[in-house]
Each structure stands twice: as structure tokens, then as C-alpha cells.
Design a protein around this motif. Sequence first.
Motif, PDB file in Angstrom:
ATOM      1  N   ARG A   1       0.463  -1.396   0.153  1.00  0.00           N
ATOM      2  CA  ARG A   1       0.286   0.240  -0.177  1.00  0.00           C
ATOM      3  C   ARG A   1       0.659   1.132   0.192  1.00  0.00           C
ATOM      4  N   PHE A   2       0.493   1.980  -0.740  1.00  0.00           N
ATOM      5  CA  PHE A   2       1.702   3.428  -0.407  1.00  0.00           C
ATOM      6  C   PHE A   2       0.125   4.983  -0.168  1.00  0.00           C
ATOM      7  N   ASN A   3       0.804   5.777   0.103  1.00  0.00           N
ATOM      8  CA  ASN A   3      -0.202   7.144  -0.439  1.00  0.00           C
ATOM      9  C   ASN A   3       0.675   7.744  -1.575  1.00  0.00           C
ATOM     10  N   ASP A   4      -0.792   7.534  -2.637  1.00  0.00           N
ATOM     11  CA  ASP A   4       0.206   8.034  -3.746  1.00  0.00           C
ATOM     12  C   ASP A   4       0.708   9.585  -4.365  1.00  0.00           C
ATOM     13  N   ALA A   5      -0.803  10.325  -4.225  1.00  0.00           N
ATOM     14  CA  ALA A   5      -0.353  11.944  -4.078  1.00  0.00           C
ATOM     15  C   ALA A   5       0.855  12.106  -3.312  1.00  0.00           C
ATOM     16  N   ARG A   6       1.083  11.986  -1.861  1.00  0.00           N
ATOM     17  CA  ARG A   6       2.098  12.483  -1.024  1.00  0.00           C
ATOM     18  C   ARG A   6       3.390  11.367  -2.236  1.00  0.00           C
ATOM     19  N   MET A   7       3.456  10.870  -2.463  1.00  0.00           N
ATOM     20  CA  MET A   7       4.553  10.017  -3.549  1.00  0.00           C
ATOM     21  C   MET A   7       4.969  10.705  -4.527  1.00  0.00           C
ATOM     22  N   VAL A   8       4.020  11.405  -5.285  1.00  0.00           N
ATOM     23  CA  VAL A   8       4.530  12.656  -5.899  1.00  0.00           C
ATOM     24  C   VAL A   8       5.216  13.450  -5.359  1.00  0.00           C
ATOM     25  N   ILE A   9       4.635  14.509  -4.900  1.00  0.00           N
ATOM     26  CA  ILE A   9       4.954  15.539  -3.670  1.00  0.00           C
ATOM     27  C   ILE A   9       7.537  15.355  -3.187  1.00  0.00           C
ATOM     28  N   ALA A  10       6.822  13.480  -2.910  1.00  0.00           N
ATOM     29  CA  ALA A  10       8.438  13.084  -2.462  1.00  0.00           C
ATOM     30  C   ALA A  10       9.786  12.861  -3.647  1.00  0.00           C
ATOM     31  N   LEU A  11       9.250  12.196  -4.711  1.00  0.00           N
ATOM     32  CA  LEU A  11       9.596  12.125  -5.523  1.00  0.00           C
ATOM     33  C   LEU A  11       9.928  13.499  -6.241  1.00  0.00           C
ATOM     34  N   LEU A  12       9.278  15.156  -6.701  1.00  0.00           N
ATOM     35  CA  LEU A  12       9.610  16.351  -6.838  1.00  0.00           C
ATOM     36  C   LEU A  12      10.181  16.501  -5.996  1.00  0.00           C
ATOM     37  N   LYS A  13      10.232  17.059  -4.909  1.00  0.00           N
ATOM     38  CA  LYS A  13      11.109  17.279  -3.626  1.00  0.00           C
ATOM     39  C   LYS A  13      12.604  16.884  -3.658  1.00  0.00           C
ATOM     40  N   SER A  14      13.232  15.036  -4.261  1.00  0.00           N
ATOM     41  CA  SER A  14      13.762  14.577  -4.489  1.00  0.00           C
ATOM     42  C   SER A  14      14.248  15.221  -6.111  1.00  0.00           C
ATOM     43  N   ALA A  15      14.530  15.827  -6.555  1.00  0.00           N
ATOM     44  CA  ALA A  15      14.414  16.431  -7.520  1.00  0.00           C
ATOM     45  C   ALA A  15      14.869  17.459  -7.499  1.00  0.00           C
TER      46      ALA A  15
ATOM     47  N   LEU B   1       0.340  23.527   7.557  1.00  0.00           N
ATOM     48  CA  LEU B   1      -0.298  24.025   6.096  1.00  0.00           C
ATOM     49  C   LEU B   1       0.961  25.164   6.067  1.00  0.00           C
ATOM     50  N   LEU B   2       1.383  26.275   6.531  1.00  0.00           N
ATOM     51  CA  LEU B   2       2.409  26.549   6.687  1.00  0.00           C
ATOM     52  C   LEU B   2       3.717  26.338   6.072  1.00  0.00           C
ATOM     53  N   TYR B   3       4.030  25.726   6.301  1.00  0.00           N
ATOM     54  CA  TYR B   3       5.007  24.262   5.749  1.00  0.00           C
ATOM     55  C   TYR B   3       4.725  23.613   4.569  1.00  0.00           C
ATOM     56  N   THR B   4       3.527  23.511   4.441  1.00  0.00           N
ATOM     57  CA  THR B   4       3.671  23.223   2.954  1.00  0.00           C
ATOM     58  C   THR B   4       3.487  24.037   1.993  1.00  0.00           C
ATOM     59  N   LEU B   5       2.922  25.476   2.566  1.00  0.00           N
ATOM     60  CA  LEU B   5       3.096  26.718   1.544  1.00  0.00           C
ATOM     61  C   LEU B   5       4.389  27.093   1.298  1.00  0.00           C
ATOM     62  N   LYS B   6       5.054  26.974   2.254  1.00  0.00           N
ATOM     63  CA  LYS B   6       6.697  27.149   2.273  1.00  0.00           C
ATOM     64  C   LYS B   6       7.620  26.103   1.665  1.00  0.00           C
ATOM     65  N   ASN B   7       6.829  24.433   1.262  1.00  0.00           N
ATOM     66  CA  ASN B   7       8.011  23.813   0.502  1.00  0.00           C
ATOM     67  C   ASN B   7       7.410  23.167  -0.410  1.00  0.00           C
ATOM     68  N   GLU B   8       6.087  22.624  -0.692  1.00  0.00           N
ATOM     69  CA  GLU B   8       5.064  21.630  -1.379  1.00  0.00           C
ATOM     70  C   GLU B   8       4.340  22.615  -2.524  1.00  0.00           C
ATOM     71  N   TRP B   9       5.046  23.717  -2.784  1.00  0.00           N
ATOM     72  CA  TRP B   9       4.077  24.310  -4.275  1.00  0.00           C
ATOM     73  C   TRP B   9       2.628  24.144  -3.906  1.00  0.00           C
ATOM     74  N   VAL B  10       2.347  24.599  -2.611  1.00  0.00           N
ATOM     75  CA  VAL B  10       0.681  24.741  -2.579  1.00  0.00           C
ATOM     76  C   VAL B  10       0.571  26.474  -3.239  1.00  0.00           C
ATOM     77  N   LYS B  11      -0.671  26.234  -3.517  1.00  0.00           N
ATOM     78  CA  LYS B  11      -0.783  27.334  -4.392  1.00  0.00           C
ATOM     79  C   LYS B  11      -2.246  27.553  -4.138  1.00  0.00           C
ATOM     80  N   LYS B  12      -2.967  26.809  -3.843  1.00  0.00           N
ATOM     81  CA  LYS B  12      -4.430  26.906  -3.765  1.00  0.00           C
ATOM     82  C   LYS B  12      -5.133  26.141  -2.866  1.00  0.00           C
ATOM     83  N   PRO B  13      -6.037  26.677  -2.305  1.00  0.00           N
ATOM     84  CA  PRO B  13      -6.382  25.189  -1.498  1.00  0.00           C
ATOM     85  C   PRO B  13      -7.249  24.579  -0.613  1.00  0.00           C
TER      86      PRO B  13
END
Length: 517
Positions: free
Chosen positions: A154-168, A450-462
Motif C-alpha cells: 500500500r502507499f500514499n499516491d499523492a504524497r509519493m509525487v511530492i516526495a519524488l519532486l522534492k528529491s528532484a 499548512l504553512l510548511y506546505t506553503l513554504k516547501n511543497e508548492w501549495v498555491k490553491k486551497p
Amino acid sequence: MYDVIIIGGGATGSGIALDASLRGLKVLLVEAHDFAEGTSSRSTKLAHGGVRYLEAAVKHLDKSQYALVKEGLLERFKILKNAPHLSGKLSLITPLYQYFEIPYIYSGLILYDLLSGRYSIGKSKFLPPQKTIKEAPSVKKANLKGSVKYYDGRFNDARMVIALLKSAQKLGAKLKNHTEFKEFIFENGKITGIKAYDKIKKETLTFKAKCVINATGPFSDFIRKKADPDIEEIMRPSRGIHIVIEKKYLPTNNGLLIPKTDDGRVVFILPYKDKCLVGTTDVEAKTEIHPKVTDEEIEYLLRQVNRYFDTDLKKENILSSFAGIRPLVNKNPNAPTAKLTREHIIEKLPCNLVTITGGKWTTYRRMAEETVDFIVKNFDFQKPLKKCLTNNYRVFGSENYEKTKKLIDFSNPLEKHLFSLYGDQCIEIINSIQKPDFISEKYFITKKELLYTLKNEWVKKPLDFIVRRTQIALIDRKEAKNMLQKTTEIMGEFLGWDENEIYEEYTEALEILNGDI
């Protein structure tokens, strides 16, 4: 000037971004919406070889299906090894009601184990009726002959994309969400770049590259036709929906597999974030970013669950529902989509556009590896490049997994929640919280997260935060709406929105939450 531009920020695109960056290529990735907003956040959350593909391989002596299963089982192992904070082993039970089903299903799952070889994550076994009921209390007891218990990932699909992109990103890749591809730039009939529109800053951007990769999944034909309007289409998308219900209706920590359904597909009932995820359907569909969940498909899933379990689930018991579009390659135009394999293809057009499409989430890493191998062979990058390094590469958040795990108080639901999403990065959030300012006390979502994701994970929309970074909207639509006002206000303060912008963002997000997310 980039070496590679990737169009598409889902599983395949993010996998390619990491692989190419690890090899030393200069990478840009653009995504028209949010990262993983489409199919890549709407999967069944399984890292698996594909039980139904194995059945087809044996029944029809289909080597391609056999190879697909074997590849999936190997890649399952790599996901569990390289992203332990986002993945894990899951036991699944298949209830059986005919004696002849026991040797048929059991032998199939034994073969599934054997194909795993040294990458096996557990041995299948037969459970008699009483043990089946103990492990899955709500299973229908009348005529129950037993069950087979097996293991998958099992895995968390949406978070996996973020992990891959943060690695890149750590390796120098440039990653832009809410940036829509508009057109190709041609020189002497060859693609040398793209024009894209930044929907947040409202500006047109031009990027040049030696190679452009189309990794847009179900939207592959749309991009291909931008390169050549006369080209023959290769996609045949199908829609799959999932519904989410409270765990009390199906109280078990095992997953459950329904092997025989009305259309011949298997249906899974899986524990996910203390809820039950039920899916999936398979109907031909048009390609759209927010595909519709139909009443017919919901009734279909409820019918399968009520047939196999002592429940009387109704539509009003559903907490949330979501749909995804499968990027099926149209190798057999006369077959129903449920019979099409999940093979992938890599194509290079005369204008030099490279397209990778098809496949499934579990094999994203292999698809990325083959794509980067392909462009290295077919384009002159004029630099010494490393070989693929993703086989044993721990993704962002899992690099210090074991050390961080020892620091987490798992009796504290807030710490447990943060560790499950952010892995070793959760310490930064935990240390910033003096007294939790909850956006959702029910799911332990705080302002600091939320503030962490705004600073670090490209959150731009609610909904970047509510649907994909935390997935609350996927499991509890009502609570997602409850979170929306405060989420939007915090974002407005952080991003400098005025009152009109806050109102517009809130209204747009609410409209989506009231419809198809």
C-alpha cells in the motif's frame, strides 16, 4: 536552456524528473494544474503486481500479462524499500463461497507469491471459515467456505509525487505547477522548446530544451496533436471511481478482495486513513481533469459490498467519492477497457516529441528509467551521464526514516499523522508547534502544517492542501468543507491575497468540493 522539459506532474513525470536529475541532466517540469491533481492522486493506493493480470496471463497464456505482473512485483518491493514513510505491507483476504474456488484462487495466489521470488513480502495461506470471520467480522457468513489471505503493498499516491519532486528539486530540477503548456516551439521542423502560461502570475513563459517529454497520462493524445494535428490517437481512457465509508461498517485492518463482480473486475475494500476505501469501476470515458462520479458506478460498488458482507450500505453512508482516468493504450480497439493491459509505450515523433504513456502507478520508476534511457540514446546531450540510480534511492522524507521513527511518539495522534505524510521532515513541523492551532481537530491538521506546505511543497490553491497534500477531501468531503474557510484565510495572509482574492479562491474551491474533486 534545459536538457529536458517534462510536460505532466503526475507519477510518470515526477519519476522521470528524479531519474533524469540523478543522471546529471538539467530538468524542467511543468504541470497545468497541481502536482498529482489528476489520475496520480486517484488510485486504489496499492503497490501491487496485479492479481487480475496474473489470472489473464494463465487463462490465455499471455506472456505480456505475465511479464507485467512480474515487473509490478519487483517494483512493489522497490516502492516499499525506497519510500517507507509512505508505504507498507498490507494483508488482503479473499472470501470464498464455492468449494471449487478454493484450489483455483489459492493456487493463483501461491503463483503470485512465487513470481515475487526473493522480493516476496509474505506467504499466502488458506483460512477456514471461523478464522476468516475472526479476521474479517463483517464478511457474509452464509455458505462461507473459507478465504485466502495474501500480501501486497500500500502507499500514499499523492504524497509519493511530492516526495519524488522534492528529491528532484534537491538535485536542481525546476518544478512548476499551475503552469499550463500552450504550444511547442519549432526550428526546422523539430521541437526545441515550449510556451507555457503561469496561471498564478498570469504570464506567458518560454522555455528551450534539447528534448521535450510528454508525460501527461490520459492527456497524451492532446499533447501529441499539438505537435502533429494529423497523428493517430493511441489512448483509450477508462474511468474508475472509489467511494469512502467509515471503518465501522467493515471493521478489519485487512484489505478485502472481491474476486467476482458484475463486469469481471476485482473490487478492493482497503483500510485507508482509518476509513474504508472501496473501488474500483471500469467504464470507457472522456479525458477530463475532474472526472464525474456517476450514480450508476456508486450503486455498482455498493452492490458488490452488500453482496459479500453483512452490511446494508446506502449512498448516504458515503463520506466521499472520487474518480480517476486510466491512461490505457489502445492496443485492442475491440476489447472492453477492463480487458486492456496496463502496458506502457515510449514513442518519438519525427518532430522529436517523446511520449511515455500507459502503465500503472506501481511501475512508475521502471517507466521513468526506460524513458530516460530512451532519450539518452536518441538525443545528444554532450555530457557524460550516470546510469539509472533510482533502484536504491531513498526518496525525500525517507532518507532518515529509521532515526526519525525513534523520535516519534506514536501515542500522540498529531505526531503520528505528521510522520505518516512527511517522514523525516515532520520534525521541523513538530518543533514549530507550541500549542496546536487546528484547521481540522478531527484529523489533526494544524496551521503549522499548512504553512510548511506553503513554504516547501508548492501549495498555491486551497485544494492543493485539502485534496492532495493531506487528502482530507478524498476521505471526508464534509470535513474538507469545514476546513476550507480557515485554510483560505491562512493562505491569503501568507500569499498576500486581498479580500476579493480570498473570496474568489474560497468560492472556486467550494464549487469543486460540492461537485467532482
